[in-house]
Design an enzyme around this catalytic site. Structure first.
Site, short mmCIF file in Angstrom:
data_model
loop_
_atom_site.label_atom_id
_atom_site.label_comp_id
_atom_site.label_asym_id
_atom_site.label_seq_id
_atom_site.Cartn_x
_atom_site.Cartn_y
_atom_site.Cartn_z
N PHE A 64 12.96 -2.78 -11.13
CA PHE A 64 14.01 -1.77 -11.21
C PHE A 64 14.34 -1.24 -9.81
CE2 PHE A 64 15.16 2.79 -11.79
CZ PHE A 64 16.41 2.57 -12.33
N GLN A 65 15.60 -1.27 -9.49
CA GLN A 65 16.12 -0.82 -8.18
C GLN A 65 15.53 -1.58 -7.01
OE1 GLN A 65 16.03 3.56 -8.09
NE2 GLN A 65 18.07 3.55 -9.00
N MET A 88 48.85 1.55 8.10
CA MET A 88 48.81 0.38 8.98
C MET A 88 49.06 -0.89 8.18
SD MET A 88 48.72 -0.28 12.12
CE MET A 88 47.77 0.65 13.34
#
Lengths: 575, 105
Positions: free
Chosen positions: A128-129, A487
Site C-alpha cells: 500500500f502506497q 502563450m
C-alpha cells in the site's frame, strides 16, 4: 569535524531528551543543518517522523498539496540561498513532488527532499502506497538515497545537504523506509561526509583565466552574458566591478535577471526568444562573448547555426559538463563564478577603446526598446507590470509561472538587485509562482512579495491560498487574467492558423469569491486608472490580497525570435 | 559506425547502475555491451559500457555526464581501451559458439 560543530551537537544532546530512535535522529540532523522551516504533508509512511516533529521547534508549513510544498521550498531556496527542505509520505505523496524536483533540477535550486517509504520487509511487493521513488527521481535529482540502515541516516542527511548546496546546486532526495525510522538508534557525535567521487570545483585554472584576459585585451566588441550562476555564486558585486573596469556591456538570461542592475548604463537587457533587440543583436555582432554561469539554453540561443557567429566564446561555469554542451567554446573556464571573477579582477587586460561598439549598442537601445500599444478599452498587461514596479519601488520579490505574464514581467519589471526574481525557467512549470511566493515570503518576512500568475497557472496550485491567511503572509497575488492560456493562444495565432485549440477558457471561477472564501481581501481591476489607485492603496499593506487584473485578451508578447530562427531575426521589433 | 567505450569506477551503491543507464537512455545511446563487476578494492565496482557512437561531440557529453555522477570515482574513455573491446569480442564469439553448439544438440 570542526570543534564548533561538535559543540553544537553536544549542546543539542545536553539540552534535549534523546529518546534514541531514527525519527529523533532525523529531527536532530535537521537542527544541525540549521533547518528552520520544513515544507511538507503527512501520511502513513512518515507518521513516526511527524510524531517526532510534534515535539520539535522546527516550523512546519502544511501545504494543501505536495506540489505546493515543494514549489514553496523552491521559492524559499531561490530567495534565501539556503536549501529548501521538503517532507512527504510514500507513494502519491512522493509522486506529487516530481514536478517540483524536476523544476529544481533544471533551475539548479538546492532542495533536500525526504520521502517516507513502505517498511523494508514489504519493499518490492507493491505494498500500500509503495512507489519506486528512487527509481523515478534518479534522472531529475542531483543525487538520491534510500536509507538501508538507520545508522547511516545522519551521514546521509549530512551528505544530502552538502551535495544540494555546494557546486552547482540541485535537489537531493532521501527515501526512508518506515520501519527504519522507528529503529532504535544512537546519536552519532562524529559524522563524516565521505564522497570521494564528488569534488565540486572552486578555483579555476589560472592559465584559462589568462587566456580569457588575453582575448579580452584583443576584443573590440566584447559582451558579457550573465546567467543564474552569478546569483548562485553571490558574485553580483564582482560582475559589476568587472563590467565597469573594462566598460563591458552586459546581457542577462531570463534566470540571471537581477544579477546586474537593470538601470545601469552598461545593461542591455534580457537576451533570448522574448529578450530585447539590443541584447540579441549584441550577441549576434560581438567578437567576444563571455558567458558567466548560463547554460546556453535553446530559448536563449535560438538557431544555434547563427548564434554569435563572429564571437570567440568564453564560458565560465561551475559545472564542466555545461561547457561546450550546446555552443562550441573557445575559452573554457571551469570554476565558481565568484572565484573566477575574483581571479579576473586580480589581473589586468589590455584596455581597448570600445567607444564605437558602446555607441552602436546605445543606438539600438534608443531605437528598438520594448514597446507595446495601449487601448482605451483594455488594461495593457505590460503597463500593469510597469505599475507594479512603480508601486513597489522596483524592489519587490516577484514570482511567476511560465508564459506571457512571465515574459512581460521579465521585460518590464526592471530588477536592480539579486534574488528578487523567482521564476520557473528551465522546466517552465505552470502553478509554480504562487506557492513559490509563499516560500519567498517565509524566507524574507519583511520583503514585499508579488505573485504574478496567469489565470491558467494560478488554478493549478490555488489551494495554497489558505496559507496566506494561516501564516498571515502579506503576499500580493496578481492574476494577469486574459481568460486564456496566453502563450499557447499566441502560438496558435501565429503558427497554427488561428485555430485556438483548447487554449481559451469558456468558464472561469469568480476569483474574488474564491479569495473571500479563504478569508483574503480581493479586488478586480480592468483599467489603468483602477490599477493606479488600487496599487497605491494595497501593494504596501502588510496583509495578503488577491487582485484579478483583467487585461487585454488579445495581447501578444513581442519582440520574438520565432522557432528555428536566429537571434538576429527577431519579429515584432519596434519600427 | 564507430564505437565508444566508457569505463567507470564507481562506489557500490544500488542506485548507481540505474543512474548510469538512465543517462545512456536520456542521451539516446544504444548499448552494445555492458559489463559490471567487483574490483580488488572493497566497495568499488567497475562498469564498462560499449556504445554505438554517433558523433564525437555527443560521446564527449556523455563522458562528462558520467563523470559528474556522485558515486563515480573516475572514468576512462575512448580508444585507449581497445584492449577491453577486443576482450568483449572474444567473450561474445566464445559464447555464441557455445550457444550454437547447444542449439545443434
Amino acid at each position: 569535524m570542526e570543534a564548533k560543530e561538535a559543540l553544537a551537537i553536544l549542546s543539542i544532546l545536553a539540552t534535549e531528551e534523546v529518546t534514541g530512535n531514527g525519527e529523533d535522529l532525523f529531527i536532530q540532523s535537521l537542527k544541525q543543518e540549521g533547518v528552520e522551516i520544513l515544507f511538507g504533508y503527512p501520511g502513513g509512511a512518515v507518521l513516526g517522523i511527524y510524531d517526532a516533529l510534534y515535539k520539535s521547534p522546527i516550523k512546519h508549513i502544511l501545504a494543501r498539496h505536495e506540489q505546493g510544498a515543494i514549489h514553496a521550498a523552491e521559492g524559499y531556496a531561490r530567495v534565501s540561498g539556503k536549501p529548501g527542505v521538503v517532507l512527504a509520505t510514500s507513494g502519491p505523496g512522493a509522486t506529487n513532488l516530481v514536478t517540483g524536483i524536476a523544476d529544481a533540477m533544471m533551475d539548479s535550486l538546492p532542495l533536500v527532499i525526504f520521502t517516507g517509504q513502505v517498511a523494508s520487509h514489504v519493499l518490492g511487493t507493491d505494498a500500500f502506497q509503495e512507489a519506486d521513488v528512487v527509481g523515478m527521481t534518479t534522472p531529475i535529482t542531483k543525487h538520491n538515497y534510500q536509507v538501508k540502515k538507520i545508522g547511516d541516516l545522519p551521514r546521509i542527511m549530512k551528505e544530502a545537504f552538502h551535495i544540494a548546496s555546494t557546486g552547482r546546486p540541485g535537489p537531493v532526495l532521501v527515501d526512508i523506509p518506515k520501519d527504519l525510522a522507528a529503529d532504535p538508534a544512537v546519536p552519532l557525535l562524529k559524522i563524516e561526509v565521505d564522497l570521494p567521487g564528488y569534488q565540486p570545483l572552486s578555483d579555476s585554472d589560472p592559465l584559462h583565466v589568462k587566456h580569457l584576459m588575453e582575448a579580452l585585451g584583443n576584443s573590440s566588441k566584447p559582451l558579457i552574458l550573465a546567467g543564474a550562476g552569478v546569483l548562485h555564486a553571490k558574485a553580483s558585486e564582482e560582475l559589476l566591478l568587472f563590467s565597469e573596469r573594462y566598460n563591458l556591456p552586459v546581457a542577462h538570461t531570463l534566470l540571471g535577471l537581477g544579477g546586474f542592475p537593470a538601470e545601469h548604463p552598461l545593461f542591455l537587457g534580457m537576451a533570448g526568444m522574448h529578450g530585447c533587440y539590443t541584447a540579441n543583436m549584441a550577441i549576434s555582432e560581438c567578437d567576444l562573448l563571455i558567458n558567466i554561469g548560463a547554460r546556453f539554453d535553446d530559448r536563449l540561443t535560438g538557431n544555434l547555426a547563427s548564434f554569435a557567429p563572429f564571437a570567440k566564446v568564453a564560458h565560465i561555469d561551475i559545472d564542466p559538463s555545461e561547457i561546450g554542451k550546446n555552443v562550441e567554446t573557445h575559452l573554457p573556464v571551469a570554476g565558481d563564478a565568484k572565484a573566477v571573477l575574483t581571479a579576473i579582477l586580480n589581473q589586468r587586460a589590455k584596455n581597448q577603446d570600445l567607444q564605437s561598439w558602446l555607441e552602436h549598442l546605445e543606438n539600438y537601445k534608443r531605437d528598438y526598446p520594448y514597446w507595446h500599444t495601449e487601448t482605451e478599452e483594455f488594461l495593457s498587461p505590460q503597463r500593469l507590470i510597469e505599475l507594479v514596479h512603480k508601486h513597489t519601488n522596483g524592489d519587490a520579490i516577484v514570482t511567476t509561472d511560465v508564459g506571457q505574464h512571465q515574459m512581460w514581467a521579465a521585460q518590464y519589471y526592471a530588477f536592480s538587485r539579486p534574488n528578487r526574481w523567482v521564476t520557473s525557467g528551465g522546466l517552465g512549470t505552470m502553478g509554480f509562482g504562487f506557492p513559490a511566493a509563499i516560500g519567498a515570503q517565509l524566507a524574507e518576512p519583511e520583503a514585499a512579495v508579488v505573485s504574478l500568475a496567469g489565470d491558467g497557472g494560478f488554478q493549478m496550485t490555488l489551494q495554497e491560498l489558505i496559507l496566506l491567511k494561516e501564516w498571515n503572509l502579506p503576499v500580493k497575488v496578481l492574476i494577469v487574467n486574459n481568460g486564456s492560456l496566453g502563450m499557447v493562444r499566441q502560438w496558435q495565432e501565429t503558427f497554427y492558423g488561428k485555430r485556438f485549440s483548447q487554449s481559451v477558457f469558456s468558464l472561469q471561477p469568480d476569483f474574488l469569491k474564491l479569495a473571500e472564501s479563504y478569508g483574503i481581501k480581493a479586488y478586480r481591476i480592468s483599467t489603468e486608472q483602477e490599477a493606479e489607485t488600487l496599487f497605491g492603496e494595497v501593494l504596501s499593506d502588510r496583509e495578503p490580497v488577491l487582485i484579478d487584473c483583467r487585461v487585454n485578451p488579445a495581447e501578444n508578447v513581442y519582440p520574438m525570435v520565432a522557432p528555428g530562427k536566429g537571434l538576429h531575426e527577431m519579429i515584432g521589433v519596434k519600427t | 559506425m564507430k564505437k565508444g567505450t566508457i569505463t567507470a569506477f564507481v562506489q557500490n551503491q544500488n542506485t548507481v547502475l540505474t543512474r548510469l543507464m538512465a543517462l545512456l537512455a536520456k542521451h539516446q545511446f544504444q548499448i552494445e555491451s555492458l559489463w559490471v563487476g567487483c574490483t580488488e578494492v572493497e566497495d568499488v565496482s567497475k562498469v564498462t559500457v560499449i556504445v554505438k557512437e554517433e558523433t564525437g561531440h555527443k560521446f564527449r557529453q556523455l563522458v562528462k555526464q558520467v563523470e559528474k555522477q556522485i558515486e563515480v570515482l573516475f572514468v576512462m574513455e575512448g580508444t585507449d581501451l581497445q584492449v577491453v573491446e577486443e576482450q568483449f569480442e572474444l567473450i561474445k564469439a566464445h559464447n555464441s559458439a557455445k550457444v550454437l553448439v547447444h542449439l545443434k544438440e
